[in-house]
Design a protein around this motif. Structure first.
Motif, PDB file in Angstrom:
ATOM      1  N   VAL A  37      19.419  -2.319  48.253  1.00 48.33           N
ATOM      2  CA  VAL A  37      20.716  -2.518  47.459  1.00 48.33           C
ATOM      3  C   VAL A  37      20.584  -3.863  46.946  1.00 48.33           C
ATOM      4  O   VAL A  37      20.309  -4.892  47.620  1.00 48.33           O
ATOM      5  N   GLN A  38      21.273  -3.911  45.758  1.00 50.32           N
ATOM      6  CA  GLN A  38      21.367  -5.085  45.089  1.00 50.32           C
ATOM      7  C   GLN A  38      22.918  -5.325  44.721  1.00 50.32           C
ATOM      8  O   GLN A  38      23.768  -4.248  44.297  1.00 50.32           O
ATOM      9  N   VAL A  39      23.607  -6.482  44.878  1.00 53.89           N
ATOM     10  CA  VAL A  39      24.704  -6.516  44.404  1.00 53.89           C
ATOM     11  C   VAL A  39      25.011  -7.974  43.542  1.00 53.89           C
ATOM     12  O   VAL A  39      24.349  -8.870  43.967  1.00 53.89           O
ATOM     13  N   LYS A  40      25.643  -7.817  42.521  1.00 52.79           N
ATOM     14  CA  LYS A  40      25.647  -8.763  41.491  1.00 52.79           C
ATOM     15  C   LYS A  40      27.179  -8.912  40.973  1.00 52.79           C
ATOM     16  O   LYS A  40      27.689  -8.253  40.625  1.00 52.79           O
ATOM     17  N   GLY A  41      27.640 -10.196  41.161  1.00 51.44           N
ATOM     18  CA  GLY A  41      29.157 -10.263  40.760  1.00 51.44           C
ATOM     19  C   GLY A  41      29.488 -11.893  40.437  1.00 51.44           C
ATOM     20  O   GLY A  41      28.673 -12.682  40.411  1.00 51.44           O
ATOM     21  N   GLU A  42      30.627 -11.920  40.214  1.00 47.19           N
ATOM     22  CA  GLU A  42      31.456 -13.336  39.924  1.00 47.19           C
ATOM     23  C   GLU A  42      30.491 -13.867  38.708  1.00 47.19           C
ATOM     24  O   GLU A  42      30.019 -15.169  38.818  1.00 47.19           O
ATOM     25  N   GLN A  43      30.066 -13.032  37.787  1.00 39.14           N
ATOM     26  CA  GLN A  43      29.544 -13.357  36.533  1.00 39.14           C
ATOM     27  C   GLN A  43      28.172 -14.104  36.906  1.00 39.14           C
ATOM     28  O   GLN A  43      27.747 -15.181  36.202  1.00 39.14           O
ATOM     29  N   GLY A  44      27.600 -13.562  37.765  1.00 40.37           N
ATOM     30  CA  GLY A  44      26.218 -13.984  37.903  1.00 40.37           C
ATOM     31  C   GLY A  44      26.083 -15.024  39.137  1.00 40.37           C
ATOM     32  O   GLY A  44      25.205 -15.420  39.372  1.00 40.37           O
ATOM     33  N   ASN A  45      27.284 -15.490  39.339  1.00 46.58           N
ATOM     34  CA  ASN A  45      27.207 -16.622  40.627  1.00 46.58           C
ATOM     35  C   ASN A  45      27.018 -16.036  41.887  1.00 46.58           C
ATOM     36  O   ASN A  45      26.410 -16.844  42.870  1.00 46.58           O
ATOM     37  N   TYR A  46      27.352 -14.657  42.156  1.00 48.87           N
ATOM     38  CA  TYR A  46      26.772 -14.058  43.315  1.00 48.87           C
ATOM     39  C   TYR A  46      26.054 -12.963  43.229  1.00 48.87           C
ATOM     40  O   TYR A  46      26.035 -12.084  42.474  1.00 48.87           O
ATOM     41  N   GLN A  47      24.919 -13.117  43.905  1.00 47.43           N
ATOM     42  CA  GLN A  47      23.691 -12.160  44.050  1.00 47.43           C
ATOM     43  C   GLN A  47      23.266 -11.871  45.520  1.00 47.43           C
ATOM     44  O   GLN A  47      23.219 -12.969  46.228  1.00 47.43           O
ATOM     45  N   TRP A  48      23.385 -10.585  45.881  1.00 51.47           N
ATOM     46  CA  TRP A  48      22.737 -10.506  47.249  1.00 51.47           C
ATOM     47  C   TRP A  48      21.965  -9.389  47.375  1.00 51.47           C
ATOM     48  O   TRP A  48      21.815  -8.294  46.404  1.00 51.47           O
ATOM     49  N   HIS A  49      20.988  -9.167  48.063  1.00 57.95           N
ATOM     50  CA  HIS A  49      19.882  -8.287  48.290  1.00 57.95           C
ATOM     51  C   HIS A  49      19.919  -7.935  49.723  1.00 57.95           C
ATOM     52  O   HIS A  49      19.963  -8.780  50.524  1.00 57.95           O
ATOM     53  N   SER A  50      19.615  -6.651  49.969  1.00 56.04           N
ATOM     54  CA  SER A  50      19.422  -6.057  51.513  1.00 56.04           C
ATOM     55  C   SER A  50      18.200  -6.421  51.854  1.00 56.04           C
ATOM     56  O   SER A  50      17.349  -6.867  51.150  1.00 56.04           O
ATOM     57  N   PRO A  51      18.071  -7.018  53.246  1.00 55.91           N
ATOM     58  CA  PRO A  51      17.017  -7.377  53.879  1.00 55.91           C
ATOM     59  C   PRO A  51      15.799  -6.243  53.658  1.00 55.91           C
ATOM     60  O   PRO A  51      14.471  -6.973  53.481  1.00 55.91           O
ATOM     61  N   SER A  52      16.050  -4.809  53.252  1.00 54.50           N
ATOM     62  CA  SER A  52      14.841  -4.123  52.987  1.00 54.50           C
ATOM     63  C   SER A  52      14.202  -4.408  51.968  1.00 54.50           C
ATOM     64  O   SER A  52      13.183  -4.004  51.629  1.00 54.50           O
ATOM     65  N   SER A  53      14.686  -5.123  50.795  1.00 52.72           N
ATOM     66  CA  SER A  53      14.170  -5.423  49.648  1.00 52.72           C
ATOM     67  C   SER A  53      13.301  -6.744  49.426  1.00 52.72           C
ATOM     68  O   SER A  53      12.899  -7.077  48.471  1.00 52.72           O
ATOM     69  N   ILE A  54      13.158  -7.408  50.446  1.00 53.24           N
ATOM     70  CA  ILE A  54      12.496  -8.531  50.514  1.00 53.24           C
ATOM     71  C   ILE A  54      11.102  -8.352  50.229  1.00 53.24           C
ATOM     72  O   ILE A  54      10.376  -7.569  50.595  1.00 53.24           O
ATOM     73  N   ALA A  55      10.380  -9.080  49.207  1.00 55.42           N
ATOM     74  CA  ALA A  55       9.251  -9.151  48.755  1.00 55.42           C
ATOM     75  C   ALA A  55       8.797  -7.857  47.757  1.00 55.42           C
ATOM     76  O   ALA A  55       7.840  -7.280  47.598  1.00 55.42           O
ATOM     77  N   ARG A  56       9.810  -7.378  47.316  1.00 60.50           N
ATOM     78  CA  ARG A  56       9.826  -5.805  46.618  1.00 60.50           C
ATOM     79  C   ARG A  56      10.425  -6.351  45.082  1.00 60.50           C
ATOM     80  O   ARG A  56      11.266  -6.787  44.942  1.00 60.50           O
ATOM     81  N   GLN A  57       9.710  -5.739  43.971  1.00 63.75           N
ATOM     82  CA  GLN A  57      10.201  -5.887  42.689  1.00 63.75           C
ATOM     83  C   GLN A  57      10.968  -4.669  42.585  1.00 63.75           C
ATOM     84  O   GLN A  57      10.421  -3.585  42.513  1.00 63.75           O
ATOM     85  N   LEU A  58      12.274  -4.785  42.565  1.00 65.86           N
ATOM     86  CA  LEU A  58      13.112  -3.598  42.399  1.00 65.86           C
ATOM     87  C   LEU A  58      13.542  -3.258  40.804  1.00 65.86           C
ATOM     88  O   LEU A  58      13.414  -4.285  39.982  1.00 65.86           O
ATOM     89  N   PRO A  59      13.828  -2.266  40.475  1.00 65.96           N
ATOM     90  CA  PRO A  59      14.183  -1.947  39.072  1.00 65.96           C
ATOM     91  C   PRO A  59      15.564  -2.882  38.805  1.00 65.96           C
ATOM     92  O   PRO A  59      16.191  -3.147  39.621  1.00 65.96           O
ATOM     93  N   PRO A  60      15.577  -2.982  37.488  1.00 67.95           N
ATOM     94  CA  PRO A  60      16.586  -3.927  36.925  1.00 67.95           C
ATOM     95  C   PRO A  60      18.139  -3.048  37.027  1.00 67.95           C
ATOM     96  O   PRO A  60      18.039  -2.010  37.178  1.00 67.95           O
ATOM     97  N   GLN A  61      19.040  -3.819  37.317  1.00 68.02           N
ATOM     98  CA  GLN A  61      20.392  -3.272  37.483  1.00 68.02           C
ATOM     99  C   GLN A  61      20.833  -2.864  35.944  1.00 68.02           C
ATOM    100  O   GLN A  61      20.489  -3.814  34.972  1.00 68.02           O
ATOM    101  N   THR A  62      21.755  -1.738  35.828  1.00 64.73           N
ATOM    102  CA  THR A  62      22.111  -1.146  34.728  1.00 64.73           C
ATOM    103  C   THR A  62      23.585  -1.435  34.654  1.00 64.73           C
ATOM    104  O   THR A  62      24.510  -0.840  35.540  1.00 64.73           O
ATOM    105  N   PRO A  63      24.157  -2.300  33.840  1.00 66.68           N
ATOM    106  CA  PRO A  63      25.744  -2.391  33.788  1.00 66.68           C
ATOM    107  C   PRO A  63      26.385  -1.106  33.402  1.00 66.68           C
ATOM    108  O   PRO A  63      25.948  -0.168  32.684  1.00 66.68           O
ATOM    109  N   VAL A  64      27.598  -0.967  33.946  1.00 67.04           N
ATOM    110  CA  VAL A  64      28.416   0.390  33.790  1.00 67.04           C
ATOM    111  C   VAL A  64      29.678  -0.115  33.703  1.00 67.04           C
ATOM    112  O   VAL A  64      30.115  -1.315  34.194  1.00 67.04           O
ATOM    113  N   PRO A  65      30.779   0.606  33.031  1.00 69.52           N
ATOM    114  CA  PRO A  65      32.118   0.003  33.138  1.00 69.52           C
ATOM    115  C   PRO A  65      32.611   0.028  34.404  1.00 69.52           C
ATOM    116  O   PRO A  65      32.300   0.828  35.486  1.00 69.52           O
ATOM    117  N   SER A  66      33.832  -0.707  34.719  1.00 63.85           N
ATOM    118  CA  SER A  66      34.313  -0.756  35.846  1.00 63.85           C
ATOM    119  C   SER A  66      34.847   0.711  36.325  1.00 63.85           C
ATOM    120  O   SER A  66      35.394   1.295  35.597  1.00 63.85           O
TER     121      SER A  66
END
Length: 447
Positions: free
Chosen positions: A82-111
């Motif tokens: 899981v990846q979470v991005k918010g507050e105009q890029g000031n908040y980024q969170w990754h689940s501990p399971s994604s440590i040391a992994r290269q995940l696909p980039p996030q795709t913006p979608v409408p709210s």
């Protein structure tokens, strides 16, 4: 490939293979769609679970907890990230399971909307992007983008297991169906094999025609074959009989020529030759076209009866001049015969010759209206009688068959009465044998 069964089996096998192949593809696609739809629902459930466990900071902004609802989000390289991005890029969170992994980039979608994709690069992933607005303590809406990724390995394994199962079951079903198909085709083709066996029996002379109980699809074919066999047999018999009929018909004019030649009168011989040769030509021409005679014709020509009788009597008087036969003919010159003249000549010639041969001194020819029926001799019955020994009642039916004779002591072939009877029957009439008032046989012709 000339075997109908092989052609049908090949065609049915191709159709079966196409059907099962398309069915397998459809099932595989439906199973994949079902798995992906279920996975999309599961990934959206992860988003809801995270939102339910989320906390707020002192400004009311969303913060994800350290204790996560799904243990796979804590285990490194678990396949769920899981990846979470918010507050105009000031908040980024990754689940501990994604440590040391290269995940696909996030795709913006409408709210308020979600997007589900399958990503295939170095490693295949199913990815769900979901965007939402979070209101802080000041009432300001902050956009957050949740991206849940799950490895496609588990889905691919399940699809592979499903494909193996499908191939096993459909392959087994195809094998069984091919066997059943062969059995059904063999059973369905059995009537054709029966026809083949019957034809072989006909060729070997073990039977005369097709006798099997054939289905209605083959009935017209087998009936046509039987009709052809009967026609060929009838034609063979007719040709064989025609030779006998020709010899029998030529016997009288030849006897006239022989008798005249023995008389050693050159003038009479020339007259006999001039008279009998045309008659012999007529007989030969008649026998040649006898195969085409079909009986009564609607618009047949009308032939005078009396001239033909007079010609026959004149000839027979010469052949049997030693017997001094007195022939009385009570047939009017106006009487007509509606049909082929050759038929009338052949019929009356055979009957009159028998009358002369077996009669002692008298032959009577007349029309009897009391015995008449719906006939083409103007509705009358033509009778020929003699004063010979007659024909016994017990053998009258038998002597009408070809080769049967009433008197074995007198030379003959037993053809005359059968030929006459056959011609009469061709015209839908009837030939009867009775007793003559003169003491001999009475032959009546109704046609």
């Amino acid at each position: 490939m000339r075997s109908i069964q092989s052609r049908l089996l090949l065609a049915a096998s191709v159709v079966l293979a196409l059907f099962l192949g398309l069915g397998a593809i459809a099932l595989d696609r439906a199973f994949r769609d079902s798995l992906e739809s279920a996975l999309e629902t599961q990934l959206m459930g992860q988003v809801y679970a995270l939102l339910g466990a989320a906390e707020t900071d002192n400004q009311g902004r969303m913060r994800l907890p350290k204790t996560l609802p799904d243990p796979r989000l804590v285990s490194p390289d678990s396949g769920l990230y899981v990846q979470v991005k918010g507050e105009q890029g000031n908040y980024q969170w990754h689940s501990p399971s994604s440590i040391a992994r290269q995940l696909p980039p996030q795709t913006p979608v409408p709210s308020g909307q979600q997007q589900f994709d399958y990503l295939s690069d170095d490693e295949s992933f199913y990815q769900l992007n979901y965007s939402l607005l979070w209101e802080d303590d000041t009432g300001r809406e902050i956009a957050y983008l949740f991206t849940v990724s799950e490895s496609a390995e588990s889905v691919q394994k399940r699809i592979a297991v499903f494909r193996r199962t499908i191939l096993l079951w459909l392959g087994g079903a195809a094998f069984i169906l091919l066997i059943l198909q062969g059995v059904v085709l063999r059973w369905g083709m059995k009537p054709l094999r029966t026809v083949e066996d019957d034809l072989q029996m006909i060729e070997t002379g073990m039977q005369e025609q097709l006798q099997g109980d054939y289905p209605k699809e083959l009935r017209r074919l087998t009936q046509g074959i039987n009709s052809l066999i009967k026609h060929n047999s009838a034609s063979r018999d007719r040709y064989r009989h025609s030779l006998g009929d020709l010899a029998h018909s030529l016997k009288t004019p030849l006897a006239v020529l022989q008798g005249t030649a023995e008389g050693q009168d050159a003038q009479q011989l020339r007259e006999a030759i001039a008279e009998q040769i045309p008659r012999m030509n007529e007989i030969i021409q008649y026998q040649l076209k006898a195969a085409a005679v079909a009986g009564r014709v609607v618009f047949a020509q009308a032939t005078p009866v009396r001239p033909i009788i007079d010609r026959l009597v004149e000839t027979l008087d010469k052949v049997y001049h030693d017997k001094l036969i007195t022939c009385r003919c009570d047939v009017d010159a106006e009487q007509l015969f509606t049909g082929e003249p050759g038929d009338l000549l052949e019929c009356l010639g055979n009957l009159l010759e028998n009358a002369y041969k077996y009669g002692r001194s008298q032959v009577h020819i007349y029309l009897d209206e009391t015995r008449s029926m719906n006939s083409i001799i103007q509705g009358r019955c033509l009778c020929i009688e003699d004063d010979g020994p007659g024909i016994p009642q017990a053998i009258r039916v038998r002597v009408l068959r070809r080769g049967e004779r009433a008197d074995q002591r007198t030379p003959g072939q037993g053809i005359g009465l059968s030929v006459a009877s056959g011609i009469v029957h061709l015209y839908g009439g009837k030939l009867e044998i009775g007793d003559s008032p003169l003491g001999g046989a009475l032959i009546s012709i109704q046609m």
